[in-house]
Scaffold this active site. Structure first.
Site, short mmCIF file in Angstrom:
data_model
loop_
_atom_site.label_atom_id
_atom_site.label_comp_id
_atom_site.label_asym_id
_atom_site.label_seq_id
_atom_site.Cartn_x
_atom_site.Cartn_y
_atom_site.Cartn_z
N LYS A 29 2.20 -3.43 6.67
CA LYS A 29 2.51 -3.62 5.24
C LYS A 29 4.02 -3.46 5.00
CE LYS A 29 -1.43 -4.54 3.30
NZ LYS A 29 -1.66 -5.83 2.62
N TYR B 140 -1.42 -0.17 10.59
CA TYR B 140 -1.76 -0.85 9.33
C TYR B 140 -0.62 -0.67 8.33
CZ TYR B 140 -3.59 -1.38 4.64
OH TYR B 140 -3.74 -1.72 3.32
N SER C 148 0.84 -1.20 0.00
CA SER C 148 0.00 0.00 0.00
C SER C 148 0.87 1.24 0.00
CB SER C 148 -0.86 -0.01 1.27
OG SER C 148 -1.46 1.25 1.47
N1 UFG Z 1 -13.12 11.61 2.80
C1 UFG Z 1 -14.18 12.43 3.14
N2 UFG Z 1 -15.30 11.84 3.65
C2 UFG Z 1 -15.42 10.49 3.85
C3 UFG Z 1 -14.32 9.66 3.51
C4 UFG Z 1 -13.18 10.26 3.00
O1 UFG Z 1 -14.11 13.64 2.97
O2 UFG Z 1 -16.48 10.04 4.34
C5 UFG Z 1 -11.91 12.20 2.20
C6 UFG Z 1 -10.64 11.99 3.01
O3 UFG Z 1 -10.48 13.01 3.97
C7 UFG Z 1 -9.57 12.01 1.90
C8 UFG Z 1 -10.29 11.40 0.70
O4 UFG Z 1 -11.68 11.55 0.98
O5 UFG Z 1 -9.23 13.34 1.59
C9 UFG Z 1 -10.00 9.94 0.49
O6 UFG Z 1 -10.25 9.20 1.68
P1 UFG Z 1 -10.27 7.60 1.70
O7 UFG Z 1 -10.63 7.19 3.10
O8 UFG Z 1 -11.11 7.08 0.59
O9 UFG Z 1 -8.77 7.21 1.35
P2 UFG Z 1 -7.44 7.50 2.15
O10 UFG Z 1 -6.53 8.17 1.16
O11 UFG Z 1 -7.64 8.16 3.44
O12 UFG Z 1 -7.01 6.00 2.50
C10 UFG Z 1 -6.36 5.21 1.57
C11 UFG Z 1 -6.65 3.73 1.82
C12 UFG Z 1 -6.06 3.28 3.12
C13 UFG Z 1 -4.62 3.69 3.21
C14 UFG Z 1 -4.48 5.17 2.98
C15 UFG Z 1 -3.07 5.69 3.03
O13 UFG Z 1 -8.03 3.49 1.84
O14 UFG Z 1 -6.16 1.88 3.20
O15 UFG Z 1 -5.01 5.49 1.70
O16 UFG Z 1 -2.35 5.21 1.93
F1 UFG Z 1 -4.11 3.38 4.42
#
Ligand code: UFG
Length: 333
Positions: A152, A148, A124
């Protein structure tokens, strides 16, 4: 080729198995079905026109699957099985080490016993931690910020050590950015349990009316519209990358890491608007405070994956939203 896929009934695993079967490979799925529906292998067979063998087992319990693995005699293993929720990992880090690290070590020991030296590991982008610069290439510092991500990275290190001790090992650590979308047939896709943590499945559920509104986690980031920017990549592009990585493991020994992303970032608002267009629904939202641990921008430099594997993502945001929406509508009808 004969290929064992751990976690082959999961989100990225099922899409990869579909393409492997379509390409004519023999596939053994090892999955505990702890976070996958029982009917996924049949759905995959419905798309590919062929079945994978399925063996129900937990990677942490090698005594239950060592004979199945030895009998199947895989030439390569694609290893997806593991736990993947950041919040849960922060609450229960030991469980993440036990399953993600311990389970991987157990699997690798069984591979070693049968002389299987080709491995593609589901890592990841979270191994990079807070980006010191974007886009992020594979030489970026590795400083995961949660258990997490550390689990990885630990597995990557185990593979690197195994490669130093075993000159025949050919392994690729694939570092995914933000996987989204679904198979265009809408027969398989992401099926989160309960309230989705991730943006795209949450947005899809709001569009369908399963949830009232999206919480946008902060609009005061240092980005063009103030919301978080991510490198979303279609799961079919990711699945294709696994086939390319398997080819590369046949080119000779060595251990390397490759980013899987598009190199193109989208903000939460851009994602929202694209999903509204794909679904022809309005998606209500509220701005809330930042989610702890989130960064402003995460973006891949996918150059090395292109150079090494001849692979690049070809699907755009419209494809991602269209396919995620078709899958979401089919699920709760
Ligand atoms: N977001 C919102 N509202 C929500 C969910 C997310 O505004 O309900 C925003 C977050 O703040 C972020 C973007 O949408 O700016 C993407 O969020 P995600 O949760 O979809 O993805 P992340 O980048 O936070 O997480 C991903 C993977 C994880 C991993 C992480 C870091 O899902 O498994 O990247 O690499 F750990």
């Amino acid at each position: 080729m004969r290929i064992t896929v751990t976690g082959g009934a999961g989100f990225i695993g099922s899409h990869t198995v579909t393409l492997l079967l379509e390409a004519g490979h023999e596939v053994l799925i090892l999955d505990s079905f702890a976070n996958a529906a029982e009917d996924v292998p049949d759905r995959v067979a419905g798309i590919a026109g062929r079945h994978a063998e399925v063996f129900r087992a937990d990677i942490t319990d090698p005594a239950t699957y060592n004979s199945a693995l030895a009998d199947f005699r895989p030439e390569a293993v694609v290893h997806f099985a593991g736990l993947k929720a950041v919040g849960e990992a922060m609450e229960n880090p030991l469980e993440y080490i036990r399953v993600n690290v311990g389970g991987s070590v157990a699997l690798f020991q069984e591979m070693a016993k049968i002389g299987c030296n080709r491995l593609v590991f589901s890592s990841s982008a979270t191994v990079y931690g807070d980006p010191v610069a974007v886009p992020i290439d594979e030489d970026h510092p590795l400083r995961p910020t949660n258990p997490y991500g550390r689990s990885k990275r630990m597995v990557e290190e185990v593979i690197e050590d195994w490669g130093r001790a075993n000159p025949a090992l050919s392994a690729i650590n694939l570092r995914y950015f933000n996987p989204v979308g679904a198979h265009p047939s809408a027969r398989i896709g992401e099926a989160p349990d309960g309230v989705p943590n991730n943006l795209m499945p949450f947005v899809a559920q709001v569009a369908q009316g399963v949830r009232e509104r999206l919480s946008v986690f902060g609009d005061d980031y240092d980005t063009p519209d103030g919301t978080g920017v991510r490198d979303y990549i279609h799961v079919m592009d990711l699945a294709e990358a696994h086939l390319a990585a398997l080819d590369l493991t046949g080119a000779g020994p060595g251990v390397e890491a490759l980013n899987l992303g598009t190199g193109q970032g989208y903000s939460v608002f851009e994602m929202l608007r694209a999903f509204e267009a794909a679904s022809d629904r309005e998606i209500p939202f509220v701005i809330t405070s930042r989610r702890p641990g989130d960064v402003a921008t995460s973006l891949a430099d996918p150059t090395r994956a292109a150079d090494r594997m001849g692979w690049r993502a070809t699907r755009d945001l419209e494809d991602m939203c269209r396919d995620a929406w078709a899958w979401q509508r089919g699920r709760n009808r």
